[in-house]
Design a protein around this motif. Structure first.
Motif, PDB file in Angstrom:
ATOM      1  N   UNK A 118       0.836  -1.207   0.000  1.00 36.57           N
ATOM      2  CA  UNK A 118       0.000   0.000   0.000  1.00 36.57           C
ATOM      3  C   UNK A 118       0.870   1.256   0.000  1.00 36.57           C
ATOM      4  N   UNK A 119       0.350   2.303  -0.629  1.00 33.12           N
ATOM      5  CA  UNK A 119       1.096   3.571  -0.682  1.00 33.12           C
ATOM      6  C   UNK A 119       1.335   4.131   0.707  1.00 33.12           C
ATOM      7  N   UNK A 120       0.309   4.039   1.549  1.00 37.03           N
ATOM      8  CA  UNK A 120       0.418   4.537   2.917  1.00 37.03           C
ATOM      9  C   UNK A 120       0.134   3.405   3.891  1.00 37.03           C
ATOM     10  N   UNK A 121       1.057   3.179   4.819  1.00 40.69           N
ATOM     11  CA  UNK A 121       0.864   2.135   5.829  1.00 40.69           C
ATOM     12  C   UNK A 121       0.639   2.820   7.178  1.00 40.69           C
ATOM     13  N   UNK A 122      -0.606   2.852   7.609  1.00 42.66           N
ATOM     14  CA  UNK A 122      -0.943   3.476   8.898  1.00 42.66           C
ATOM     15  C   UNK A 122      -1.098   2.404   9.966  1.00 42.66           C
ATOM     16  N   UNK A 123      -1.520   2.823  11.166  1.00 43.33           N
ATOM     17  CA  UNK A 123      -1.659   1.875  12.286  1.00 43.33           C
ATOM     18  C   UNK A 123      -2.682   0.790  11.987  1.00 43.33           C
ATOM     19  N   UNK A 124      -3.724   1.144  11.280  1.00 38.25           N
ATOM     20  CA  UNK A 124      -4.744   0.155  10.931  1.00 38.25           C
ATOM     21  C   UNK A 124      -4.157  -0.934  10.031  1.00 38.25           C
ATOM     22  N   UNK A 125      -3.283  -0.516   9.112  1.00 35.72           N
ATOM     23  CA  UNK A 125      -2.637  -1.501   8.231  1.00 35.72           C
ATOM     24  C   UNK A 125      -1.724  -2.427   9.024  1.00 35.72           C
ATOM     25  N   UNK A 126      -0.974  -1.839   9.977  1.00 35.03           N
ATOM     26  CA  UNK A 126      -0.093  -2.665  10.792  1.00 35.03           C
ATOM     27  C   UNK A 126      -0.890  -3.667  11.635  1.00 35.03           C
ATOM     28  N   UNK A 127      -2.064  -3.265  12.083  1.00 32.72           N
ATOM     29  CA  UNK A 127      -2.920  -4.202  12.816  1.00 32.72           C
ATOM     30  C   UNK A 127      -3.367  -5.341  11.907  1.00 32.72           C
ATOM     31  N   UNK A 128      -3.630  -5.013  10.637  1.00 31.08           N
ATOM     32  CA  UNK A 128      -4.007  -6.064   9.682  1.00 31.08           C
ATOM     33  C   UNK A 128      -2.834  -7.012   9.433  1.00 31.08           C
ATOM     34  N   UNK A 129      -1.627  -6.459   9.403  1.00 31.14           N
ATOM     35  CA  UNK A 129      -0.437  -7.300   9.242  1.00 31.14           C
ATOM     36  C   UNK A 129      -0.328  -8.265  10.417  1.00 31.14           C
ATOM     37  N   UNK A 130      -0.520  -7.754  11.629  1.00 34.59           N
ATOM     38  CA  UNK A 130      -0.482  -8.609  12.821  1.00 34.59           C
ATOM     39  C   UNK A 130      -1.554  -9.690  12.761  1.00 34.59           C
ATOM     40  N   UNK A 131      -2.770  -9.298  12.400  1.00 38.35           N
ATOM     41  CA  UNK A 131      -3.869 -10.270  12.320  1.00 38.35           C
ATOM     42  C   UNK A 131      -3.565 -11.363  11.301  1.00 38.35           C
ATOM     43  N   UNK A 132      -2.967 -10.963  10.182  1.00 35.09           N
ATOM     44  CA  UNK A 132      -2.629 -11.943   9.143  1.00 35.09           C
ATOM     45  C   UNK A 132      -1.628 -12.963   9.662  1.00 35.09           C
ATOM     46  N   UNK A 133      -0.617 -12.477  10.363  1.00 33.87           N
ATOM     47  CA  UNK A 133       0.394 -13.380  10.913  1.00 33.87           C
ATOM     48  C   UNK A 133      -0.189 -14.301  11.982  1.00 33.87           C
ATOM     49  N   UNK A 134      -1.021 -13.761  12.863  1.00 36.57           N
ATOM     50  CA  UNK A 134      -1.626 -14.578  13.920  1.00 36.57           C
ATOM     51  C   UNK A 134      -2.585 -15.608  13.337  1.00 36.57           C
ATOM     52  N   UNK A 135      -3.347 -15.214  12.333  1.00 37.67           N
ATOM     53  CA  UNK A 135      -4.280 -16.147  11.688  1.00 37.67           C
ATOM     54  C   UNK A 135      -3.542 -17.295  11.024  1.00 37.67           C
ATOM     55  N   UNK A 136      -2.320 -17.019  10.584  1.00 36.40           N
ATOM     56  CA  UNK A 136      -1.511 -18.049   9.922  1.00 36.40           C
ATOM     57  C   UNK A 136      -0.744 -18.914  10.912  1.00 36.40           C
ATOM     58  N   UNK A 137      -1.076 -18.827  12.215  1.00 33.97           N
ATOM     59  CA  UNK A 137      -0.472 -19.665  13.259  1.00 33.97           C
ATOM     60  C   UNK A 137       0.996 -19.365  13.511  1.00 33.97           C
ATOM     61  N   UNK A 138       1.425 -18.120  13.236  1.00 32.94           N
ATOM     62  CA  UNK A 138       2.819 -17.763  13.470  1.00 32.94           C
ATOM     63  C   UNK A 138       3.133 -17.697  14.962  1.00 32.94           C
ATOM     64  N   UNK A 139       2.151 -17.301  15.769  1.00 32.24           N
ATOM     65  CA  UNK A 139       2.377 -17.168  17.209  1.00 32.24           C
ATOM     66  C   UNK A 139       2.585 -15.714  17.598  1.00 32.24           C
TER      67      UNK A 139
END
Length: 384
Positions: A102-123
């Motif tokens: 994305x052109x702009x990565x705000x706090x909401x985007x970073x939360x989505x990154x975290x959710x993606x990693x947690x959903x993928x069982x990263x821990x």
């Protein structure tokens, strides 16, 4: 008067017919099963002679020829099977690439990154470290091209997976004895199947293998292992149903030493990690085997689709038998690739093999670079 004479004659005729009829012994047999023929002289052959004749006949009968499989070598399998990781690719790799591009990565985007990693069982802990490192790199880079995003994410995933760890599978004989590998895990993880597939892979790599069917609680397990062994010419040592698993494992290693094979694979009974008695018995199997030869590998087979429950199993098994490597099965289905990161962090033990399908040659050595590239969907050259 006349009627009485007729009845008397009928009774007399019936009695005469009964007396002249042949006895049961004289009746010809209605059917006979094959039997040993009596010698023409009327004398019975001596027991030794009869046994010799039978043995000679059995020897003269040609045995059926079994065409053994010629498994391919294990090297490069993960590259060839990369398409099996499509589920993890869409959930983890491409999901993160889309967010970070994305052109702009705000706090909401970073939360989505975290959710993606947690959903993928990263821990949780691994997710926090990955996100923190990505945040730093994004600040340094500023504007990002798609290639920069891919490189940045690839680097961080390789760090999380552990590209520098020792994932060698110790299957070579040493000190005049075979390498001994113990397969452990709960029921339903594909442990016996994995044992058979690993035997195929080792034969494909030029090893001689002997299988020990120490899962004596389930007769089908020994039969299944025998089928795998027959396909590649590997002997199988098995006991009666309900036999002591430790004694079967001991005999398997003993036979392996006598036959001078390269590798002995021992399949143990699946057991619930919550049953202390069964777990103690697993420890006994390992101790008894070590009277014959050193146990080079204890491979814990985990179902990659079980997520956090698999981590609990891993923790308990590692306390009992000192696990040296993880085998993740069913990674081609609904599993998410992050489980590779999570289970290694939980145990401090590397993932050494992954199962990517139901085919006999769908067990692959784990290669971090090829795995991460598969997650990100990068084109890779197929190994010949």
């Amino acid at each position: 008067m006349i009627l009485g004479v007729v009845l008397a004659l009928f009774v007399v005729a019936a009695v005469v017919a009964f007396v002249k009829a042949p006895t049961r012994r004289e009746l010809p047999p209605s059917g006979q099963s094959p039997s040993v023929e009596v010698p023409p002289t009327g004398e019975m052959a001596a027991p030794g002679e009869a046994a010799t004749d039978v043995a000679a006949t059995a020897t003269a009968t040609p045995s059926p020829v079994i065409d053994l499989d010629q498994p391919p070598p294990s090297a490069g399998r993960l590259v060839r099977l990369r398409s099996r990781l499509s589920r993890s690719q869409s959930t983890l790799g491409r999901g993160l690439l889309t967010l970070l591009a994305r052109d702009t990565i705000d706090e909401e985007t970073w939360e989505e990154v975290e959710d993606t990693l947690l959903t993928a069982d990263v821990g949780v802990s691994a997710t926090q470290q990955i996100v923190e490192a990505l945040r730093t790199q994004v600040k340094v880079l500023g504007a990002r091209t798609p290639d920069q995003v891919r490189t940045m994410l690839r680097d961080q995933l390789l760090v999380a997976v552990g590209a520098d760890g020792d994932r060698a599978l110790h299957t070579a004989p040493h000190d005049g004895r075979p390498a001994v590998l113990l397969m452990v895990g709960v029921n339903g993880t594909g442990k016996t199947t994995t044992c058979g597939k690993l035997a195929r892979a080792l034969v494909g790599d030029g090893r001689t293998v002997l299988l020990g069917a120490a899962d004596t609680f389930r007769a089908a397990a020994a039969d299944q292992l025998a089928t795998w062994g027959a396909r590649v010419g590997a002997d199988v040592v098995r006991g009666d149903e309900g036999a002591d698993p430790a004694s079967v494992a001991f005999e398997a290693v003993k036979s392996g030493v006598e036959q001078k094979v390269d590798t002995v694979l021992i399949d143990t009974a699946g057991r619930l990690h919550t049953k202390q008695g069964l777990m103690d018995e697993l420890g006994k199997v390992k101790r008894v085997v070590e009277r014959q030869a050193e146990v080079d590998e204890v491979l814990l087979v985990l179902d990659a689709t079980t997520g956090q429950n698999g981590l609990i199993q891993a923790r308990v098994f590692s306390e009992v038998v000192d696990v040296t490597g993880i085998v993740l099965t069913k990674l081609d289905g609904t599993a998410k690739g992050g489980i590779v990161i999570a289970v290694q962090r939980e145990l401090g033990v590397p993932v050494k093999l992954i199962g990517l399908g139901e085919g006999p040659d769908d067990l692959a050595p784990f290669e971090p670079d090829a795995f991460v590239d598969a997650l990100l969907g990068e084109p890779m050259e197929v190994a010949q």
